[in-house]
Design a protein around this motif. Structure first.
Motif, PDB file in Angstrom:
ATOM      1  N   LEU A 260     -23.548  15.430 -20.941  1.00 58.83           N
ATOM      2  CA  LEU A 260     -23.018  15.475 -19.576  1.00 58.83           C
ATOM      3  C   LEU A 260     -23.930  14.759 -18.576  1.00 58.83           C
ATOM      4  O   LEU A 260     -23.804  14.947 -17.365  1.00 58.83           O
ATOM      5  CB  LEU A 260     -22.816  16.932 -19.137  1.00 58.83           C
ATOM      6  CG  LEU A 260     -21.826  17.751 -19.978  1.00 58.83           C
ATOM      7  CD1 LEU A 260     -21.753  19.183 -19.474  1.00 58.83           C
ATOM      8  CD2 LEU A 260     -20.446  17.110 -19.962  1.00 58.83           C
ATOM      9  N   ASP A 261     -24.807  13.919 -19.102  1.00 59.28           N
ATOM     10  CA  ASP A 261     -25.796  13.225 -18.272  1.00 59.28           C
ATOM     11  C   ASP A 261     -25.169  11.994 -17.610  1.00 59.28           C
ATOM     12  O   ASP A 261     -25.516  10.851 -17.899  1.00 59.28           O
ATOM     13  CB  ASP A 261     -26.996  12.827 -19.129  1.00 59.28           C
ATOM     14  CG  ASP A 261     -28.179  12.338 -18.299  1.00 59.28           C
ATOM     15  OD1 ASP A 261     -28.098  12.416 -17.065  1.00 59.28           O
ATOM     16  OD2 ASP A 261     -29.168  11.895 -18.911  1.00 59.28           O
ATOM     17  N   ASP A 270     -20.201  11.160 -18.219  1.00 54.21           N
ATOM     18  CA  ASP A 270     -20.915  11.731 -19.355  1.00 54.21           C
ATOM     19  C   ASP A 270     -22.078  10.817 -19.709  1.00 54.21           C
ATOM     20  O   ASP A 270     -22.292   9.784 -19.070  1.00 54.21           O
ATOM     21  CB  ASP A 270     -19.987  11.959 -20.559  1.00 54.21           C
ATOM     22  CG  ASP A 270     -19.366  10.670 -21.080  1.00 54.21           C
ATOM     23  OD1 ASP A 270     -20.107   9.695 -21.302  1.00 54.21           O
ATOM     24  OD2 ASP A 270     -18.139  10.642 -21.279  1.00 54.21           O
ATOM     25  N   ASP A 295     -26.865  17.984 -18.451  1.00 58.97           N
ATOM     26  CA  ASP A 295     -26.438  17.030 -17.442  1.00 58.97           C
ATOM     27  C   ASP A 295     -27.649  16.356 -16.791  1.00 58.97           C
ATOM     28  O   ASP A 295     -28.794  16.543 -17.235  1.00 58.97           O
ATOM     29  CB  ASP A 295     -25.524  17.685 -16.401  1.00 58.97           C
ATOM     30  CG  ASP A 295     -26.229  18.724 -15.535  1.00 58.97           C
ATOM     31  OD1 ASP A 295     -27.446  18.941 -15.705  1.00 58.97           O
ATOM     32  OD2 ASP A 295     -25.555  19.330 -14.676  1.00 58.97           O
ATOM     33  N   HIS A 296     -27.412  15.601 -15.732  1.00 68.12           N
ATOM     34  CA  HIS A 296     -28.478  14.820 -15.115  1.00 68.12           C
ATOM     35  C   HIS A 296     -29.595  15.705 -14.573  1.00 68.12           C
ATOM     36  O   HIS A 296     -30.778  15.369 -14.664  1.00 68.12           O
ATOM     37  CB  HIS A 296     -27.895  13.957 -13.989  1.00 68.12           C
ATOM     38  CG  HIS A 296     -28.723  12.767 -13.647  1.00 68.12           C
ATOM     39  ND1 HIS A 296     -29.011  11.779 -14.559  1.00 68.12           N
ATOM     40  CD2 HIS A 296     -29.328  12.390 -12.483  1.00 68.12           C
ATOM     41  CE1 HIS A 296     -29.754  10.840 -13.981  1.00 68.12           C
ATOM     42  NE2 HIS A 296     -29.967  11.201 -12.731  1.00 68.12           N
ATOM     43  N   ARG A 318     -21.035  21.248 -10.434  1.00 69.83           N
ATOM     44  CA  ARG A 318     -21.775  21.225 -11.688  1.00 69.83           C
ATOM     45  C   ARG A 318     -21.040  22.060 -12.724  1.00 69.83           C
ATOM     46  O   ARG A 318     -20.586  23.176 -12.432  1.00 69.83           O
ATOM     47  CB  ARG A 318     -23.188  21.789 -11.479  1.00 69.83           C
ATOM     48  CG  ARG A 318     -24.102  21.513 -12.664  1.00 69.83           C
ATOM     49  CD  ARG A 318     -25.489  22.078 -12.472  1.00 69.83           C
ATOM     50  NE  ARG A 318     -26.385  21.587 -13.517  1.00 69.83           N
ATOM     51  CZ  ARG A 318     -27.563  22.116 -13.798  1.00 69.83           C
ATOM     52  NH1 ARG A 318     -28.001  23.153 -13.092  1.00 69.83           N
ATOM     53  NH2 ARG A 318     -28.316  21.610 -14.758  1.00 69.83           N
ATOM     54  N   PRO A 322     -24.441  23.196 -18.579  1.00 64.11           N
ATOM     55  CA  PRO A 322     -25.844  22.922 -18.263  1.00 64.11           C
ATOM     56  C   PRO A 322     -26.608  24.138 -17.759  1.00 64.11           C
ATOM     57  O   PRO A 322     -27.789  24.327 -18.097  1.00 64.11           O
ATOM     58  CB  PRO A 322     -25.747  21.845 -17.174  1.00 64.11           C
ATOM     59  CG  PRO A 322     -24.450  21.159 -17.430  1.00 64.11           C
ATOM     60  CD  PRO A 322     -23.540  22.252 -17.879  1.00 64.11           C
TER      61      PRO A 322
END
Length: 370
Positions: A260-261, A270, A295-296, A318, A322
């Motif tokens: 999910l980054d 993604d 995620d990021h 969000r 994560p």
């Protein structure tokens, strides 16, 4: 070529020519770099004033007495502001030293877009507990000050111009580190100059790739590489539309990303596009930790909420995984990155063994070495 000419007019012209050439070759939304250079945002202090540094410090060189220091804690934390007189630019820094008086490896850390000296704090603390020092840098023009003018200013700061400034910030910091390391009366004397690493998150990962020797395949491109680093770790890296230059990176590189980054200010939702960096790096000294559900923000290391601000401004929420998986992600990132440094900077055989048979991966997680 170099941008460090004594002739300020000539230097400015060379820089402008180099930037336009570099921008045309490296543009990509995934890399956070624009096809053309946006106008420079209004000058602001570097991220406001870093915690522990007096307001006047950001307007000139740090006092000769040097850093403010936190005593009695473990690790020892000190910070200040360096002045690059060639570029008339201030560079806030924070040094985190492990407890004791033994020589230590050191990792330079570059924050993400809209971040500060607090970026990567969790990783730096983990590394210090394992005996590795960190030197966090703050980059004026792409630090937390850009949030004052809204999302458009943030997007404008994700430019080639800022990448060049960041690369030169790192080069200047290494110069200062090497100079101060020779003084036995300072904490810098503990740093092993043959055991230096470079790391960063998001835009800091782009900085890391540049410093590692990414080839922009243009004669006019400024040289952002720094030869003193033995190894690198890029948190949430991206390759852009022209990944070929990454093939020129031959020193050890660890990539950390996840499913999910996505890009907080771009279209990518993604992390698949971030895998290109690992896939493109030459075989022999590369590795990648892929975390399902990360995620990021999972890779920022706490202390800075830039990605979260961007998502809220864009009306994005969000996702649940994560946050639910945060303890797992954090533990694995700390373990892998710490052992990476202990292997690549110190030759620790136990760390090498742990990374060869990495434990603790969950379903969907991947650990690749190639």
């Amino acid at each position: 070529m170099t941008l460090r000419s004594d002739d300020s007019t000539r230097r400015a012209l060379l820089k402008r020519a180099s930037l336009f050439s570099l921008a045309s070759a490296t543009a990509a939304a995934g890399a956070g770099l624009g096809l053309s250079l946006p106008a420079r945002a209004k000058d602001t202090p570097p991220g406001g004033t870093p915690a522990g540094v007096s307001p006047g410090a950001s307007k000139g060189p740090a006092p000769a007495a040097g850093p403010t220091r936190s005593q009695g804690g473990s690790p020892e934390v000190s910070q200040g502001v360096w002045r690059d007189q060639t570029r008339l630019r201030d560079i806030p820094w924070r040094l985190r030293l492990p407890e004791g008086d033994r020589p230590v490896a050191l990792v330079v850390f570059s924050h993400g877009l809209g971040g500060s000296l607090d970026g990567g704090t969790e990783w730096g603390q983990a590394w210090a507990e394992a005996g590795i020092a960190t030197l966090h840098l703050q980059h004026a023009g792409s630090d937390r000050a850009i949030w004052r003018e809204g999302l458009q200013a943030v997007k404008a700061a994700a430019s080639v111009e800022q990448l060049v400034d960041r690369g030169h910030d790192v080069q200047f910091a290494v110069e200062q580190l090497l100079k101060r390391q020779k003084d036995a009366a300072t904490p810098w004397a503990r740093v092993k100059v043959d055991a230096l690493g470079m790391s960063g998150h998001s835009f800091g990962a782009q900085t890391t790739l540049a410093v590692a020797g990414r080839d922009y395949q243009l004669r006019s491109a400024p040289d952002l590489s720094e030869s003193h680093f033995k190894a690198f770790a890029a948190f949430s890296p991206s390759a852009g539309h022209f990944p070929g230059g990454i093939k020129g990176i031959t020193r050890p590189m660890l990539c950390l990303t996840g499913s999910l980054d996505g890009n907080p200010i771009g279209q990518e939702r993604d992390g698949q596009y971030r895998r290109v960096v690992y896939d493109t790096l030459p075989a022999g000294a590369k590795a990648m930790l892929w975390l399902e559900g990360a995620d990021h923000m999972s890779f920022g290391g706490g202390g800075e909420a830039g990605a979260g601000f961007a998502q809220r401004l864009l009306g994005r929420r969000r996702e649940g995984p994560p946050e639910k998986l945060a303890p797992h992600h954090e533990a694995l990132i700390k373990a892998v990155s710490t052992d990476w440094w202990r292997w690549r900077l110190l030759g620790d055989e136990a760390a090498i063994a742990r990374l060869k048979t990495l434990k603790g991966l969950a379903s969907g997680d991947e650990w690749l070495q190639g």
